[in-house]
Scaffold this active site. Structure first.
Site, PDB file in Angstrom:
ATOM      1  CG  ASP A 246      -2.361   4.208   1.200  1.00 13.96           C
ATOM      2  OD1 ASP A 246      -2.515   5.341   1.705  1.00 13.96           O
ATOM      3  OD2 ASP A 246      -1.708   3.315   1.739  1.00 13.96           O
TER       4      ASP A 246
ATOM      5  CG  ASP B 109      -2.265   8.575   4.168  1.00 15.74           C
ATOM      6  OD1 ASP B 109      -2.679   8.008   3.141  1.00 15.74           O
ATOM      7  OD2 ASP B 109      -1.771   7.963   5.133  1.00 15.74           O
TER       8      ASP B 109
END
Ligand SMILES: *[C@@H]1O[C@H](CO)[C@@H](O)[C@H](O)[C@H]1NC(C)=O
Ligand SMILES: *[C@@H]1O[C@H](CO)[C@@H](O)[C@H](O)[C@H]1NC(C)=O
Ligand SMILES: *[C@@H]1O[C@H](CO)[C@@H](O)[C@H](O)[C@H]1NC(C)=O
Ligand SMILES: *[C@@H]1O[C@H](CO)[C@@H](O)[C@H](O)[C@H]1NC(C)=O
Ligand SMILES: *[C@@H]1O[C@H](CO)[C@@H](O)[C@H](O)[C@H]1NC(C)=O
Ligand SMILES: *[C@@H]1O[C@H](CO)[C@@H](O)[C@H](O)[C@H]1NC(C)=O
Ligand SMILES: *[C@@H]1O[C@H](CO)[C@@H](O)[C@H](O)[C@H]1NC(C)=O
Ligand SMILES: *[C@@H]1O[C@H](CO)[C@@H](O)[C@H](O)[C@H]1NC(C)=O
Length: 515
Positions: free
Chosen positions: A81, A291
């Site tokens: 992440d 992201d």
């Protein structure tokens, strides 16, 4: 202000090359046939691990990395992440894994079984993920232990151990650990708790890599991707690797401390050659964030309406779907990205990259008009959003070098299903990427803004090379959704095309986030 990466409620699966070429959604089809190659030893000053997506029913939706924690090493499969900064593991005695219907799919960590575990601070972290900060989260203790990625073993690395969890990380009641790759300034430390070195910062502290740099190559869903700490693989992209200066925004006032940039323009080119503007120059004034934890491209409502109109998807209450066979193979998008400076980077992304088959609980595909349905991974952002997410459909198409020390991200078109590798370690300093890649100097740039530094902690790191590497493989990755974890997942009810309430957005609260 909160920070988002999206987590789906749905379990949806892609079975083939989402990022390039024609769509093939036959579920049992074997991916391309070249042999799997187990990576050699890590190049000095770097550490490489495979990035996998056919795990826990998240094919094309989430990306994972394997590493071990503790002595002896305990295998973890955690979500990669770039939208958060804490590495948080699921403990072996986690109460939330024992709840009815819950599954902890990515391995767990038993501190008692590790001779090198050290508790630092109980309940130091309160990581809340979700657009509102209430969708899901972990409350975690802060600890240190030995972590091995690839063949690099670092002692004294900080991470969280989740004592409580809320919400759904991987569909209904399913959890996995998470490896946060952002700046330590983004950490979810509770008020009054100090920032601590992130995993990337631990690698630097131990001398495994020269600076806070990692390269992300998600690749097509039917191949393994790679995360390369400390280096660039010049065989994994084509054309120019263009460096953009990240923009300043963050918790601690004005400096670069998150991966914010601009989306200048998006054009859609149809098979008949006609070009349509999806995002006009200056239309999106807000920042965008590449992201890896986000499954979707999130957009302003008017952009969403334009995409819906131009692609011909059917909008249900919370999702947009269309027959997979009707997704044009000849339509593609060109994204133009920029930072604080004059450089721009372009990425070509086929329309098919934005779709995944709409899988139901039983592993079959939902139908629309009698045909297999595909779900569009473009979502309208919450109104008033201060920034938009460039999620996996976009990241898959590129090669992304995140350079935290210099406050820059360098982007090139990915060479998908690359079979060669040329890993070059990046030296510390402003010329590191340029020197490693032989790019024309005009594709570099100098960051003029202040950049968030490394968090400090009183640990003494040590570094060694393991004889057995963890999580290193490349080549084809199975896309068979009938195997393994999928049967554990619940998602779309088997009765039919009743889609659940859209994607949860994963976010990390970082205090009063100033944009
Ligand atoms: C954790 O490890 C300890 C020591 O090896 C063992 O006694 C215990 O049963 C383990 N706990 C779990 C939940 O696996
Ligand atoms: C790469 O950058 C150089 C220098 O700016 C430029 O001349 C060239 O056209 C670019 N190549 C591509 C494929 O964009
Ligand atoms: C961009 O850089 C200029 C100076 O180089 C600075 O004044 C400005 O605040 C920066 N903007 C952002 C959003 O980072
Ligand atoms: C959809 O696109 C067509 C043709 O480009 C346009 O005439 C129409 O107004 C659009 N509809 C909506 C709802 O945007
Ligand atoms: C795209 O290609 C796939 C596989 O070749 C085919 O099944 C599908 O019908 C094509 N889609 C369109 C809209 O032509
Ligand atoms: C990069 O190359 C330049 C010029 O060749 C050299 O002066 C500089 O020391 C190098 N920097 C790094 C970090 O290797
Ligand atoms: C960055 O700064 C160096 C001097 O510090 C200069 O030589 C170089 O041309 C600059 N690069 C760009 C792209 O402006
Ligand atoms: C990663 O770990 C999982 C178990 O959690 C395993 O099934 C998978 O094969 C591993 N993949 C790699 C590339 O090491």
């Amino acid at each position: 202000m909160k920070y988002s990466t999206s987590l789906p409620l749905l379990s949806v699966f892609a079975s083939s090359a989402l990022a390039t070429g024609p769509l093939e959604f036959s579920l049992r089809s074997e991916p391309h046939s070249e042999l799997s190659r187990v990576a050699e030893r890590d190049v000095d000053g770097t550490s490489e691990s495979a990035v996998l997506t056919n795990f826990a029913g998240q094919l094309g939706m989430k990306y994972f990395v394997n590493f071990t924690v503790g002595t002896p090493g305990q295998l973890q499969t955690a979500i990669l992440d770039t939208g958060s900064a804490d590495t948080i593991l699921v403990p072996s005695d986690a109460p939330f894994c024992k709840e009815k219907g819950a599954k902890c799919l990515g391995g767990t960590y038993n501190a008692s079984a590790s001779s090198t575990f050290e508790m630092i601070t109980s309940s130091a972290l309160d990581a809340n993920y979700g657009e509102t900060g209430t969708d899901s989260g972990f409350v975690a203790d802060l600890a240190t232990d030995v972590i091995q990625v690839g063949d690099v073993v670092v002692s004294g690395a900080h991470f969280g151990i989740a004592g409580q969890a809320e919400g759904n990380f991987l569909g209904d009641s399913s959890y996995a650990g998470i490896m946060g790759l952002g700046y330590s300034a983004m950490e979810a430390v509770k008020k009054g708790q100090p920032y601590y070195p992130t995993f990337v910062e631990s690698l630097v502290g131990a001398g495994a890599i020269a600076s806070r740099v990692f390269s992300l190559y998600l690749n097509e869903v039917n191949s393994y991707g790679s995360i390369l700490f400390g280096g660039v693989d010049t065989e994994k992209y084509t054309g120019n690797l263009t460096t953009l200066n990240l923009v300043q925004a963050g918790v601690n006032g004005k400096m670069v401390q998150a991966f914010f940039m601009y989306l200048d323009e998006v054009m859609m080119k149809r098979g008949d050659g006609v070009e349509e503007t999806i995002v006009a120059p200056n239309e999106i004034q807000e920042f965008v964030y590449p992201d890896s934890g986000a499954s979707d491209w999130t957009v302003p409502t008017d952009v969403y309406n334009k995409v819906v109109n131009m692609t011909g998807v059917t909008v249900t209450k919370t999702n947009a779907v269309m027959a997979c066979s009707k997704i044009s193979n000849e339509t593609s998008f060109t994204f133009t990205l920029s930072g604080n400076g004059t450089n721009t980077a372009k990425l070509d992304i086929p329309l098919s990259s934005f779709f995944v088959p709409a899988a139901k609980t039983d592993g079959s595909i939902a139908k629309i008009g009698g045909e297999d349905a595909c779900l569009m991974m473009i979502k309208p952002a919450a109104s008033g959003s201060k920034f938009y997410l460039l999620g996996d459909p976009i990241i898959r198409a590129g090669y992304w070098v995140y350079d935290l020390d210099n406050g820059q991200v360098s982007i090139a078109q990915a060479r998908l299903s690359a079979t060669n590798s040329n890993i070059v370690a990046v030296e510390a300093g402003p010329h590191g990427i340029l020197n490693a890649t032989n790019q024309p100097a005009e594709l570099s740039t100098n960051q003029t803004q202040r950049v968030a530094g490394t968090a400090t902690a009183s640990v003494s790191y040590s570094l060694y090379t393991a004889t057995n590497a963890v999580g290193q493989t490349s080549g084809p990755q199975s896309t068979d959704i009938s195997s393994g974890a999928i049967s554990l997942m619940s998602g779309i009810p088997a009765e039919g095309i009743v889609f659940l309430t859209g994607a949860l957005l994963l976010s990390v609260v970082f205090g009063a986030f100033i944009l």
